[in-house]
Design a protein around this motif. Structure first.
Motif, PDB file in Angstrom:
ATOM      1  N   THR A   1      -8.134  -7.874  25.603  1.00 21.52           N
ATOM      2  CA  THR A   1      -8.399  -8.872  24.586  1.00 21.52           C
ATOM      3  C   THR A   1      -8.041 -10.296  24.941  1.00 21.52           C
ATOM      4  OG1 THR A   1      -8.014  -7.515  22.800  1.00 21.52           O
ATOM      5  CG2 THR A   1      -8.152  -9.714  22.151  1.00 21.52           C
ATOM      6  N   CYS A   2      -6.702 -10.281  25.594  1.00 23.34           N
ATOM      7  CA  CYS A   2      -6.308 -11.771  25.904  1.00 23.34           C
ATOM      8  C   CYS A   2      -7.185 -12.154  27.153  1.00 23.34           C
ATOM      9  CB  CYS A   2      -5.168 -11.481  26.617  1.00 23.34           C
ATOM     10  SG  CYS A   2      -3.713 -11.293  25.415  1.00 23.34           S
TER      11      CYS A   2
ATOM     12  N   GLU B   1     -10.439 -11.588  27.814  1.00 22.90           N
ATOM     13  CA  GLU B   1     -11.671 -11.961  27.172  1.00 22.90           C
ATOM     14  C   GLU B   1     -11.492 -13.200  26.363  1.00 22.90           C
ATOM     15  OE1 GLU B   1     -12.771  -8.565  24.825  1.00 22.90           O
ATOM     16  OE2 GLU B   1     -13.333  -7.407  26.535  1.00 22.90           O
ATOM     17  N   GLN B   2     -10.601 -13.500  25.554  1.00 24.17           N
ATOM     18  CA  GLN B   2     -10.217 -14.479  24.834  1.00 24.17           C
ATOM     19  C   GLN B   2     -10.013 -15.901  25.536  1.00 24.17           C
ATOM     20  OE1 GLN B   2     -11.389 -14.792  21.568  1.00 24.17           O
ATOM     21  NE2 GLN B   2     -12.003 -12.713  21.775  1.00 24.17           N
TER      22      GLN B   2
ATOM     23  N   GLU C   1     -13.321 -17.231  26.998  1.00 18.59           N
ATOM     24  CA  GLU C   1     -13.740 -18.165  25.800  1.00 18.59           C
ATOM     25  C   GLU C   1     -13.180 -19.386  25.626  1.00 18.59           C
ATOM     26  OE1 GLU C   1     -16.561 -17.351  23.899  1.00 18.59           O
ATOM     27  OE2 GLU C   1     -16.954 -15.680  25.326  1.00 18.59           O
ATOM     28  N   LEU C   2     -11.707 -19.198  25.605  1.00 23.46           N
ATOM     29  CA  LEU C   2     -11.197 -20.881  25.477  1.00 23.46           C
ATOM     30  C   LEU C   2     -11.360 -21.521  26.651  1.00 23.46           C
ATOM     31  CD1 LEU C   2      -8.639 -22.236  23.795  1.00 23.46           C
ATOM     32  CD2 LEU C   2      -7.117 -21.250  25.216  1.00 23.46           C
TER      33      LEU C   2
ATOM     34  N   ILE D   1      -9.580 -19.225  18.842  1.00 24.25           N
ATOM     35  CA  ILE D   1      -9.381 -18.480  19.995  1.00 24.25           C
ATOM     36  C   ILE D   1      -8.089 -18.493  20.362  1.00 24.25           C
ATOM     37  CG2 ILE D   1     -10.122 -18.198  22.559  1.00 24.25           C
ATOM     38  CD1 ILE D   1     -12.645 -19.948  21.812  1.00 24.25           C
TER      39      ILE D   1
ATOM     40  N   GLU E   1      -6.150 -15.860  18.368  1.00 22.33           N
ATOM     41  CA  GLU E   1      -6.511 -14.468  18.721  1.00 22.33           C
ATOM     42  C   GLU E   1      -5.579 -14.079  19.834  1.00 22.33           C
ATOM     43  OE1 GLU E   1      -8.046 -11.014  17.964  1.00 22.33           O
ATOM     44  OE2 GLU E   1      -8.799 -12.833  16.729  1.00 22.33           O
ATOM     45  N   ILE E   2      -5.607 -14.761  20.855  1.00 23.59           N
ATOM     46  CA  ILE E   2      -4.865 -14.598  21.887  1.00 23.59           C
ATOM     47  C   ILE E   2      -3.227 -14.582  21.577  1.00 23.59           C
ATOM     48  CG2 ILE E   2      -4.123 -15.245  24.495  1.00 23.59           C
ATOM     49  CD1 ILE E   2      -6.539 -16.855  24.103  1.00 23.59           C
TER      50      ILE E   2
ATOM     51  N   SER F   1      -2.598 -11.149  19.912  1.00 23.53           N
ATOM     52  CA  SER F   1      -2.640  -9.775  20.718  1.00 23.53           C
ATOM     53  C   SER F   1      -1.526  -9.986  21.753  1.00 23.53           C
ATOM     54  CB  SER F   1      -3.743 -10.186  22.007  1.00 23.53           C
ATOM     55  OG  SER F   1      -5.015  -9.747  21.302  1.00 23.53           O
TER      56      SER F   1
ATOM     57  N   ASN G   1      -5.500  -6.684  14.289  1.00 23.74           N
ATOM     58  CA  ASN G   1      -6.783  -6.475  14.748  1.00 23.74           C
ATOM     59  C   ASN G   1      -7.783  -6.324  13.602  1.00 23.74           C
ATOM     60  OD1 ASN G   1      -7.475  -6.904  17.502  1.00 23.74           O
ATOM     61  ND2 ASN G   1      -6.413  -4.998  17.894  1.00 23.74           N
TER      62      ASN G   1
END
Length: 674
Positions: free
Chosen positions: A20-21, A23-24, A27-28, A37, A40-41, A44, A285
């Protein structure tokens, strides 16, 4: 509390949080102002920190805590997101992943993270930091930083006495090249160099582990010396295969911090962790709670392997029952066997589906890899992933990762052009690489397409002739696709100079060999100036396959249906000779004949046949006719390995036990078609 029972869950949860870290963070990078975002990181990372502390992996928890501080500063708008800061955070995630994989492999999860911690602390304080300058950062680390190794009482005494006698004490991290072959020899040479400059106090891993090469590519040594850091670094760099040297100078202050570790902070981490581990998913999550009624459990793949093996035995017995039922022709027995066949077919589908894993488990590591490689190559590249939900058997998934990495690196290095060249040729500055997966029949196709320079046919042909892969006569008869596929030949490379990106001169033959060992195939299409398409065809599963059973004298052989185009009966007068090879005209194409009784040296009688039974098989665009004595019919069989002693039998990929108890060898059509 007995924590070992939670270890497997901890490892899987940690991998999910780190993914997740990754992927995000990607995105960041595209949306640096989007604080959602960052949150979200942060969630996690926070979950990972709590679980690590609860499980007793303090190094993992401490590094996550440092990364969390930077993320907290970003979400509170004290720090602005820059590519340099993201590089450091990515490096932190890499180190965390290495720690988790170490734990998964039975290790202690410890790792020297001196450099990355120094960079995270510098970012937290608002200082400018460049990852490329990591050596300098490590050497001038913040004074409150902890040392990376724990020292025993007698080692601390030695270090303190060294300070009193005006010696310097250094922690030195030495990284060897990834392709280093004799790691133990390089370690010995480094120790020998340091022995001349001072005295080695400690190493991590231990000397015994280093001698047995029980480490990745980096190790840490503590040295007491009168020399300064620059002299030591220059001396170590003279050792071949050493890629990087980082030196951190110890002081009494550092050692004191190491001894009086901040217990209150650790306790706070542990307390938070206890809360989170009990209910990690609901708190952190929410996105994954799409179906509140959906219930899942984690099952070890070894249990599924055992289940599959038991079912394979059941399929063999089912075949035996079908044979007995056929011989006895008892209506009640026939009905029972038919019902058993239907039920076992349904059971087979369920077991195979349980073993199916989405290809995204392999694909999800590629966006991060493409980002890093694009930066290394100074290119602008976007990776587009389509069909990541497509499912494949776990055994195939485990093997397909490395070939795809090699193909993607090849596309980035050789395929996509530099931005200025793309603009000059009327293309967008940013290149695109598409990774696509989809089902078709009993196969999964994975396609890798780029909009780069394409493959230069003439250059490939010249290299192939120069390397002796094809002769000039044969080169004139090759189709475009056959020319492109020459790049898959052993020892082939058109690179002017070897680079780390696309394999250091190792050809794509390794990719081809791996895919064919899985019962798959690879084809290549390309247009100069527009790009290339690599298409990989893979079987859905490796253990239970559909075959055509054939007979040669008294022996039975199985030919996989996935390789068969059709069967035919050929008259003796229709067989012709060309270039000392017997051939037939099959729908306007010249197809060579292979007599399996000759290939497998089956004892035969001397009588000549007027009619021949032929199985037409295909590998890519190439075809061949396999001549057999008779066809038995189609059947589902269980593929069994021949074992370690018979792993190199030509054109045989395994064996199976038939319903009448006989053993049939399974023909490897790819090996027969050159």
């Amino acid at each position: 509390m007995e924590l070992s029972q939670y270890l497997e869950v901890f490892i899987e949860e940690s991998k999910e949080n780190l993914q997740t870290c990754n992927e995000q963070l990607l995105e960041l990078e595209k949306n640096p102002e989007d604080l959602a975002i960052v949150n979200e990181i942060f969630r996690s990372a926070h979950t990972l920190k709590g679980m690590s502390a609860t499980m007793g992996y303090e190094d993992l928890a401490n590094l996550t805590h440092k990364m969390e501080n930077v993320l907290d500063a970003i979400r509170n708008e004290k720090i602005k997101v820059t590519p340099e800061i993201l590089d450091v955070v990515f490096k932190s995630v890499d180190d965390l992943e290495a720690m988790v994989f170490s734990i998964a492999d039975g290790g202690d999860g410890k790792r020297n993270v001196t450099e990355v911690v120094a960079m995270l602390q510098a970012i937290e304080k608002g200082e400018s930091v460049l990852p490329s300058a990591s050596n300098e950062v490590a050497a001038t680390a913040a004074p409150d930083m902890k040392v990376s190794m724990q020292y025993e009482a007698f080692e601390q005494t030695v270090i303190q006495q060294s300070f009193e006698q005006e010696f310097n004490c250094f922690e030195i991290t030495v990284s060897l090249r990834e392709d280093c072959l004799l790691k133990a020899a390089r370690v010995y040479m480094v120790f020998e160099v340091l022995g001349k400059l001072g005295e080695v106090i400690k190493s991590h891993p231990t000397v015994d582990q280093l001698e047995e090469e029980q480490f990745d590519h980096s190790f840490v040594i503590a040295v007491v010396s009168k020399e300064d850091a620059r002299v030591i670094e220059e001396s170590i760099r003279k050792v071949s295969e050493v890629e990087k040297v980082s030196i951190f100078e110890l002081t009494s202050h550092h050692l004191q911090i190491n001894l009086n570790d901040t217990a209150p902070e650790r306790k706070e981490i542990a307390d938070k962790g206890q809360e989170e581990v009990q209910t990690p998913k609901p708190a952190n999550n929410p996105a994954k709670q799409t179906s509140p009624t959906s219930k899942t459990i984690r099952v070890n793949i070894e249990r599924l392997d055992v289940l599959m093996n038991l079912f394979e035995e059941l399929v063999i017995d089912r075949g035996r029952l079908e044979q007995i039922s056929k011989d006895l022709n008892n209506p009640e027995l026939n009905e029972t066997v038919e019902r058993m066949t239907r039920i076992s077919g349904d059971l087979q589908n369920i077991i195979l589906n349980m073993r199916m894993v989405p290809v995204e488990t392999v694909f999800n590591r590629f966006p991060r890899m493409v980002r890093q490689l694009a930066r290394d190559l100074n290119k602008k590249i976007e990776l587009e992933i389509i069909g990541a939900e497509t499912e494949l058997d776990r055994t195939v998934i485990d093997e397909i990762g490395d070939p795809l990495v090699h193909l993607i690196r090849n596309a980035l290095d050789h395929g996509i052009e530099m931005p200025d060249i793309r603009v000059k040729n009327g293309k967008p500055e940013q290149g695109t690489v598409k990774l696509k997966a989809y089902h078709s029949g009993n196969h999964v196709f994975i396609e890798l397409e780029d909009d780069g320079a394409g493959i230069n046919k003439q250059r490939v042909l010249e290299k192939a002739i120069q390397k002796g892969i094809v002769s000039e006569d044969i080169a004139d008869t090759l189709s475009d696709r056959q020319i492109y596929e020459l790049i898959l030949a052993s020892g082939f490379s058109t690179a002017e100079q070897i680079s780390d990106i696309s394999g250091r001169g190792v050809g794509l033959d390794v990719v081809k060999a791996t895919i064919e060992s899985l019962g798959g195939s690879i084809t290549i299409d390309s247009t100069v100036g527009h790009g290339s398409l690599f298409s990989i065809q893979l079987p859905l599963t490796l253990s239970i396959i559909s075959v055509m059973l054939v007979e040669i004298e008294a022996e039975k052989y199985a030919i996989p249906l996935s390789s068969i185009i059709e069967t035919a009966i050929v008259k003796k007068e229709e067989i012709m000779n060309a270039h000392n090879q017997r051939v037939i005209d099959f729908r306007g194409k010249v197809v060579p004949l292979l007599f399996l009784e000759d290939v497998f040296e089956v004892p035969k009688d001397s009588k000549e046949e007027d009619l021949y039974s032929v199985v037409i098989v295909r590998k890519g665009e190439k075809m061949a006719g396999l001549v057999v004595d008779s066809f038995i019919g189609q059947q589902e069989i269980v593929l069994k390995s021949l074992g370690n002693y018979l792993n190199d039998v030509f054109a045989i990929s395994g064996a199976t036990i038939l319903g009448d108890g006989q053993v049939a060898l399974i023909v490897d059509c790819n090996a027969l078609i050159k």
